[in-house]
Design a protein around this motif. Structure first.
Motif, PDB file in Angstrom:
ATOM      1  N   VAL A   1      -1.524  -1.696 -23.070  1.00  5.16           N
ATOM      2  CA  VAL A   1      -1.606  -2.565 -21.896  1.00  5.16           C
ATOM      3  C   VAL A   1      -2.303  -1.844 -20.745  1.00  5.16           C
ATOM      4  N   ALA A   2      -3.339  -2.460 -20.229  1.00  2.00           N
ATOM      5  CA  ALA A   2      -4.020  -1.920 -19.047  1.00  2.00           C
ATOM      6  C   ALA A   2      -3.313  -2.433 -17.801  1.00  2.00           C
ATOM      7  N   LEU A   3      -2.918  -1.517 -16.936  1.00  5.09           N
ATOM      8  CA  LEU A   3      -2.201  -1.881 -15.713  1.00  5.09           C
ATOM      9  C   LEU A   3      -3.204  -2.023 -14.572  1.00  5.09           C
TER      10      LEU A   3
ATOM     11  N   LEU B   1       7.868  -1.810 -16.877  1.00  3.85           N
ATOM     12  CA  LEU B   1       7.208  -1.444 -15.627  1.00  3.85           C
ATOM     13  C   LEU B   1       8.221  -1.354 -14.493  1.00  3.85           C
ATOM     14  N   ALA B   2       9.142  -2.334 -14.411  1.00  4.89           N
ATOM     15  CA  ALA B   2      10.161  -2.333 -13.356  1.00  4.89           C
ATOM     16  C   ALA B   2      11.044  -1.097 -13.453  1.00  4.89           C
ATOM     17  N   GLN B   3      11.410  -0.710 -14.670  1.00  8.85           N
ATOM     18  CA  GLN B   3      12.249   0.479 -14.847  1.00  8.85           C
ATOM     19  C   GLN B   3      11.508   1.752 -14.452  1.00  8.85           C
ATOM     20  N   ALA B   4      10.214   1.821 -14.781  1.00  7.53           N
ATOM     21  CA  ALA B   4       9.423   2.991 -14.404  1.00  7.53           C
ATOM     22  C   ALA B   4       9.276   3.083 -12.885  1.00  7.53           C
ATOM     23  N   LEU B   5       9.086   1.937 -12.240  1.00  7.08           N
ATOM     24  CA  LEU B   5       8.957   1.921 -10.776  1.00  7.08           C
ATOM     25  C   LEU B   5      10.269   2.303 -10.116  1.00  7.08           C
ATOM     26  N   GLN B   6      11.377   1.776 -10.621  1.00  6.67           N
ATOM     27  CA  GLN B   6      12.685   2.101 -10.052  1.00  6.67           C
ATOM     28  C   GLN B   6      12.950   3.602 -10.150  1.00  6.67           C
ATOM     29  N   ALA B   7      12.609   4.201 -11.295  1.00  3.76           N
ATOM     30  CA  ALA B   7      12.814   5.637 -11.480  1.00  3.76           C
ATOM     31  C   ALA B   7      11.959   6.439 -10.501  1.00  3.76           C
ATOM     32  N   ALA B   8      10.722   5.980 -10.253  1.00  5.80           N
ATOM     33  CA  ALA B   8       9.835   6.696  -9.337  1.00  5.80           C
ATOM     34  C   ALA B   8      10.284   6.556  -7.884  1.00  5.80           C
ATOM     35  N   LEU B   9      10.853   5.409  -7.518  1.00  6.85           N
ATOM     36  CA  LEU B   9      11.312   5.189  -6.148  1.00  6.85           C
ATOM     37  C   LEU B   9      12.586   5.960  -5.839  1.00  6.85           C
ATOM     38  N   GLY B  10      13.468   6.109  -6.809  1.00  8.32           N
ATOM     39  CA  GLY B  10      14.737   6.793  -6.602  1.00  8.32           C
ATOM     40  C   GLY B  10      14.519   8.285  -6.431  1.00  8.32           C
ATOM     41  N   GLY B  11      15.207   8.867  -5.394  1.00  4.45           N
ATOM     42  CA  GLY B  11      14.941  10.270  -5.135  1.00  4.45           C
ATOM     43  C   GLY B  11      16.154  11.158  -5.126  1.00  4.45           C
ATOM     44  N   GLY B  12      17.364  10.656  -5.404  1.00  6.25           N
ATOM     45  CA  GLY B  12      18.534  11.514  -5.326  1.00  6.25           C
ATOM     46  C   GLY B  12      19.816  10.712  -5.323  1.00  6.25           C
TER      47      GLY B  12
ATOM     48  N   VAL C   1       4.098   6.120  -5.140  1.00  4.65           N
ATOM     49  CA  VAL C   1       4.818   6.162  -6.425  1.00  4.65           C
ATOM     50  C   VAL C   1       4.100   5.485  -7.591  1.00  4.65           C
ATOM     51  N   MET C   2       3.066   4.670  -7.335  1.00  6.35           N
ATOM     52  CA  MET C   2       2.423   3.984  -8.452  1.00  6.35           C
ATOM     53  C   MET C   2       1.703   4.924  -9.415  1.00  6.35           C
ATOM     54  N   PRO C   3       1.101   6.043  -8.963  1.00  8.83           N
ATOM     55  CA  PRO C   3       0.509   6.952  -9.958  1.00  8.83           C
ATOM     56  C   PRO C   3       1.533   7.441 -10.982  1.00  8.83           C
ATOM     57  N   GLU C   4       2.712   7.862 -10.490  1.00  7.19           N
ATOM     58  CA  GLU C   4       3.777   8.304 -11.391  1.00  7.19           C
ATOM     59  C   GLU C   4       4.266   7.154 -12.264  1.00  7.19           C
TER      60      GLU C   4
ATOM     61  N   PRO D   1       0.799  -1.231   0.000  1.00  7.36           N
ATOM     62  CA  PRO D   1       0.000   0.000   0.000  1.00  7.36           C
ATOM     63  C   PRO D   1       0.829   1.276   0.000  1.00  7.36           C
ATOM     64  N   MET D   2       1.951   1.294   0.722  1.00  5.95           N
ATOM     65  CA  MET D   2       2.777   2.495   0.767  1.00  5.95           C
ATOM     66  C   MET D   2       3.302   2.853  -0.619  1.00  5.95           C
ATOM     67  N   VAL D   3       3.828   1.871  -1.342  1.00  8.46           N
ATOM     68  CA  VAL D   3       4.337   2.104  -2.692  1.00  8.46           C
ATOM     69  C   VAL D   3       3.193   2.449  -3.638  1.00  8.46           C
ATOM     70  N   ALA D   4       2.051   1.760  -3.481  1.00  9.43           N
ATOM     71  CA  ALA D   4       0.898   2.030  -4.336  1.00  9.43           C
ATOM     72  C   ALA D   4       0.452   3.481  -4.209  1.00  9.43           C
TER      73      ALA D   4
END
Length: 313
Positions: free
Chosen positions: A122-124, A291-302, A107-110, A101-104
């Protein structure tokens, strides 16, 4: 004659490794099972494929002739299988992903927006559930791919680390008047942790177990603590000044929405791998990597947050 793809793969593994035990380990079968498979293959071909001694395995002339044929058959069958899987995936046009839930929420919207730009066909479908439910869903095939801190291997699950994070301390901050998220990330030694109450996940949680291991090492294993169910609550309690939370740096996107001071814990820095999990034996859907690359980019902050390096499983 009834040769199978599995037999061809096993034959190639033995031919490449020149060792039955290592080949059996790579194929996730017993050595006895591998030997029986090769005996059946030799019986069907009516020839001996290997010369075996107690110390070595070598190909016979017939075995050498079979290698390029087996390699071509396995490659072509895999290509057909991947093509069929790709067609099936396109027909479904739905990718079901499991995240906590925290990640959802953070960062999941981004992530979904970036993914949709790459794969509009593709529907996610996002399942915001706990780690165990994600793992169970992947194992049964109800979830195509899951993401989280899956530290331990599990039967029927293929793990792949996609990023490495670090443990950090989150505590109340006086920066609310200057804007949330404006403070620079500073370093804090484990030995210099204060004596304020600890806001923690349950002790059985793998992330908390890692944190507690390092607290014990610096003699703070017995400090007062309040145990809570989820990370969002820990962060909110920390913002209210009710204690400090030690968590992986992948929670920073959620923490930035609050007035929190963030400190990277050092001496030592503690790496925390973040994993992608899929069902073992089932090729990941074609869009999973994007999808994994998009999630990794959203999680990384600096620069001091997620590393692009992959951790060892």
């Amino acid at each position: 004659m009834n040769l199978t793809q599995r037999q061809m793969q096993a034959f190639l593994a033995v031919a490449r490794l020149r060792h039955f035990t290592r080949a059996a380990e790579q194929l996730h079968i017993t050595q006895a099972g591998l030997s029986a498979m090769m005996k059946d293959l030799e019986a069907q071909l009516d020839c001996r494929l290997f010369d075996r001694t107690t110390r070595s395995v070598s190909l016979t002339e017939e075995g050498q002739q079979l290698v390029p044929v087996a390699d071509r058959l396995v490659t072509e069958l895999q290509a057909v299988r991947d093509a069929i899987h790709h067609v099936s995936f396109k027909a479904r046009s739905v990718l079901t992903v499991g995240v906590t839930p925290m990640v959802a929420a953070s960062v999941m919207p981004e992530t979904a927006k970036a993914f949709a730009a790459l794969h509009p066909e593709v529907a996610l479908k996002v399942r915001d559930i706990d780690r165990q439910a994600i793992q169970d869903g992947v194992a049964t095939g109800a979830i195509d791919v899951g993401f989280g801190a899956f530290f331990r291997p599990a039967s029927g699950i293929e793990r792949r680390p996609i990023a490495v994070f670090r443990l950090m301390q989150f505590s109340a901050s006086a920066r609310a008047s200057t804007g949330k998220g404006s403070a620079r990330l500073r370093k804090l030694r484990w030995a210099d942790l204060g004596d304020e109450p600890l806001l923690a996940l349950h002790r059985a949680n793998p992330i908390q177990a890692l944190i507690d291991e390092h607290l014990h090492r610096v003699g703070q294993g017995g400090r007062a603590r309040t145990e809570l169910e989820n990370i969002q609550t820990l962060l909110a309690m920390a913002e209210a000044g009710l204690g400090s939370a030690i968590l992986p740096s992948f929670v920073r996107p959620a923490a930035r929405r609050l007035a929190l001071a963030e400190h990277l814990l050092v001496e030592p820095e503690v790496p925390v791998s973040y994993y992608q999990i899929t069902r073992k034996g089932k090729p990941p859907a074609p869009a999973v990597q994007a999808l994994a690359q998009a999630l990794q980019a959203a999680l990384g902050g600096g620069p001091q947050d997620a590393s692009p390096r992959q951790a060892k499983a």
